[in-house]
Design a protein around this motif. Structure first.
Motif, short mmCIF file in Angstrom:
data_model
loop_
_atom_site.label_atom_id
_atom_site.label_comp_id
_atom_site.label_asym_id
_atom_site.label_seq_id
_atom_site.Cartn_x
_atom_site.Cartn_y
_atom_site.Cartn_z
N ARG A 114 10.98 9.54 7.98
CA ARG A 114 10.94 8.09 7.88
C ARG A 114 9.76 7.66 7.02
NH1 ARG A 114 10.56 2.78 10.09
NH2 ARG A 114 8.80 2.38 11.03
N LYS A 115 10.05 6.75 6.08
CA LYS A 115 8.97 6.25 5.23
C LYS A 115 8.38 5.02 5.90
CE LYS A 115 7.23 3.88 1.59
NZ LYS A 115 6.94 2.45 1.65
N ARG A 116 7.07 5.04 6.11
CA ARG A 116 6.44 3.88 6.75
C ARG A 116 6.67 2.66 5.87
NH1 ARG A 116 1.82 1.84 9.83
NH2 ARG A 116 0.86 0.72 8.12
N PRO A 117 7.28 1.59 6.42
CA PRO A 117 7.64 0.45 5.57
C PRO A 117 6.42 -0.26 4.98
CG PRO A 117 8.32 0.08 7.86
CD PRO A 117 7.68 1.40 7.82
N GLY A 118 6.68 -0.95 3.89
CA GLY A 118 5.64 -1.74 3.26
C GLY A 118 5.04 -1.05 2.06
N PRO A 119 4.27 -1.82 1.27
CA PRO A 119 3.69 -1.24 0.06
C PRO A 119 2.61 -0.22 0.43
CG PRO A 119 2.88 -3.48 0.39
CD PRO A 119 3.89 -3.22 1.46
N ASP A 120 2.55 0.84 -0.33
CA ASP A 120 1.49 1.83 -0.15
C ASP A 120 0.94 2.21 -1.52
OD1 ASP A 120 3.57 3.26 -1.17
OD2 ASP A 120 4.02 4.33 0.68
N ARG A 121 -0.01 3.10 -1.53
CA ARG A 121 -0.66 3.49 -2.78
C ARG A 121 0.37 3.91 -3.82
NH1 ARG A 121 -0.74 7.99 -3.89
NH2 ARG A 121 -0.76 7.89 -6.13
N ARG A 122 1.31 4.74 -3.38
CA ARG A 122 2.30 5.30 -4.29
C ARG A 122 3.20 4.22 -4.90
NH1 ARG A 122 7.46 6.67 -3.55
NH2 ARG A 122 8.35 8.15 -5.03
N SER A 123 3.72 3.33 -4.03
CA SER A 123 4.67 2.35 -4.56
C SER A 123 3.99 1.31 -5.43
CB SER A 123 5.45 1.70 -3.42
OG SER A 123 4.61 0.88 -2.66
N VAL A 124 2.73 1.01 -5.14
CA VAL A 124 2.00 0.06 -5.98
C VAL A 124 1.82 0.67 -7.36
CG1 VAL A 124 -0.21 -1.10 -6.32
CG2 VAL A 124 0.84 -1.09 -4.07
#
Lengths: 254, 271
Positions: free
Chosen positions: A86-96
């Motif tokens: 499961r991917k922890r929801p919300g923006p993270d370092r990677r997606s930013v």
């Protein structure tokens, strides 16, 4: 974490049976979201990306507005159920970071001067992931931007090349990405061969890099043709008989 | 028609259009003396016209000087009314525009008596400046009534609603027996009987959905005719029931109109 050794190439074929220079299957649908100004559903193998474009529209907060051009905001997001864990929801370092890189990949083709003081919002949602999500996202976003009627110089096509078991191969899947030696996503304008994004994870020798770029170039041309065919087919009576291109006509209006 | 030839073709951004950069028209750009498409749309090449243009199939409305638009008041900030004109930019209407009609000076705090939030206006774009400030002026020859329908379509479909030399809009008006006003920003105002407005709304939606196809005028004509026939075919009970309903609706409308009349009188007094 120590990785166990996996043999990624058997009898000259990859684990999923592909050759070294073979793309995964691509499926494109246009204008799948009724409320977006332009949208696109893009499948690259097991990657499923859904892109929605809104705008040009008023920008909030106001201080971000540019008096001369539109501001492109790109939002890459992985759904919690998109990965094996499961991917922890919300923006993270990677997606930013991916959002930033992808925006820069699309920026050069968007004619932002036509809509000063506005924003163009691009949201890409990854519903399922299998390595190469950012390339699928860029491909989807590029089509969605065109479908939204945003003035552009060209479409952007994107694909990754990598190195597994010492061989340079096209379009890595998740197993190859995790156990391989290198992964290099490339985004380019196919017509002019202009590279708009180039990232690399792992190591290539100079020769391998050049071989990889050639592969990516060829694949981007293929993808460009599919992107173009999907857009054309929406408004052509005779839908192009391309098995890989599934086109949804009409915007689902009542 | 000898010598006149117009060609239509769907293009995507970056498609090559012509070698002759002098023919670059709207919706195209020039790169290295060659002409390419700038938007996803239909390229129109005509023998009659020198320029080749790309008509976009989607996208937001960009106001141009002299466009007649339908706006909706979203804010009042003295001395301006701020109107939404279905574009990325809000437009403004100066209070003096209404002073000419009201024939009196509008003071601070009085503006909502003349045009309140959510009121609709038919206005002409007076000026668009470099900062995309849009000034409107009220168009006098036509003012919107209180009873009618507003439908919104993409502004890119407006030319199809109007048709060649206004053929489509003329037919719609005749067959639906409605007053129809098509604004440049894709908003359409329809006034007429309930059934006429419904028919016109449906026809407009069909046109908007099939705007990229040819032979549309004929298909819409068939659609409207089939509707007329269906209406006369139904007889007996069905007809009676419909009549009763119509009478009831008319009665209701009568009451509403009365109320409207009263409200209007009240406003006049205040002026």
């Amino acid at each position: 974490m120590k990785k166990e050794k996996i043999e990624l190439i058997k009898d000259g074929k990859r684990l999923d049976g592909r050759g070294f220079e073979e793309l995964r299957e691509i499926k494109i649908e246009i204008d799948v979201l009724k409320r977006a100004d332009g949208s696109c559903y893009f499948e690259l193998g097991n990657n499923k990306a859904l892109a929605a474009v809104y705008g040009p529209r008023e920008i909030h907060p106001r201080h971000l507005q540019n008096e001369k051009t539109a501001v492109v905001v790109y939002n890459y997001n992985m759904a919690p159920f998109s990965a094996t864990d499961r991917k922890r929801p919300g923006p993270d370092r990677r997606s930013v970071e991916i959002s930033k890189a992808s925006r820069c990949a699309l920026d050069p083709v968007i004619l932002k001067e036509y809509y000063p003081k506005t924003t163009i919002n691009v949201y890409v949602e990854l519903l399922q992931s299998d390595a190469g999500t950012r390339t699928a996202a860029i491909n989807a976003a590029s089509i969605a931007l065109a479908a939204a009627g945003i003035p552009m110089r060209d479409l952007v096509s994107s694909i990754a090349v990598g190195k597994i078991d010492g061989e340079v191969v096209l379009d890595l899947n998740a197993v190859e990405d995790n156990h391989g030696e290198a992964d290099m996503p490339v985004a380019m304008i196919a017509r002019t061969n202009t590279i708009t994004m180039l990232q690399m994870d792992g190591r290539f020798t100079k020769d391998e890099f050049e071989v990889g770029m050639k592969l990516a170039e060829k694949a981007c041309h293929e993808i460009y043709e599919l992107q173009r065919a999907a857009l054309i087919a929406k408004y052509s009576e005779s839908v192009n008989a391309n098995v890989n291109v599934n086109v949804n006509t009409g915007r689902g209006e009542e | 028609m000898i010598g006149h030839h117009t060609m239509y073709k769907v293009v995507v951004p970056g498609d090559f259009i012509s070698d002759d950069m002098d023919r670059a028209g709207v919706g195209t750009y020039v790169d290295g003396s060659k002409v390419y498409a700038m938007s996803y749309g239909i390229v129109i090449t005509s023998d009659k016209e020198e320029k080749i243009k790309v008509a976009a199939l989607s996208g937001k409305y960009m106001p141009g000087n002299g466009d007649v638009v339908i706006g909706k008041i979203t804010a009042i900030s003295f001395p301006y009314w701020i109107a939404d004109i279905a574009s990325p930019y809000d437009a403004r209407l100066h209070s003096s525009e209404f002073e000419q009609i009201a024939n009196r000076r509008i003071e601070f705090g009085e503006m909502s008596n003349y045009l309140d939030l959510d009121d609709l206006i038919v206005a002409k774009v007076l000026n668009v400046d470099a900062l995309m400030r849009i000034d409107l002026t009220l168009r006098e020859e036509f003012r919107m009534g209180t009873r009618g329908r507003l439908i919104e379509i993409s502004h890119t479909k407006v030319p199809r609603i109007i048709g060649r030399n206004g053929s489509m809009i003329k037919m719609l008006k005749e067959k639906c027996n409605c007053f129809i006003f098509v604004a440049k920003n894709g908003r359409i105002w329809i006034e007429g009987s309930e059934s006429g407005m419904e028919l016109a709304t449906r026809a407009v939606k069909i046109i908007a959905n099939e705007a990229h196809t040819s032979g549309l005028t004929d298909r819409i004509a068939n659609f409207l005719d089939s509707f007329e026939e269906k209406g006369t075919e139904k007889k007996g009970k069905e007809k009676k029931r419909k009549e009763n309903r119509k009478n009831a609706i008319d009665r209701l409308i009568g009451i509403a109109k009365n109320k409207d009349e009263k409200r209007k009188n009240r406003t006049y007094k205040r002026w």
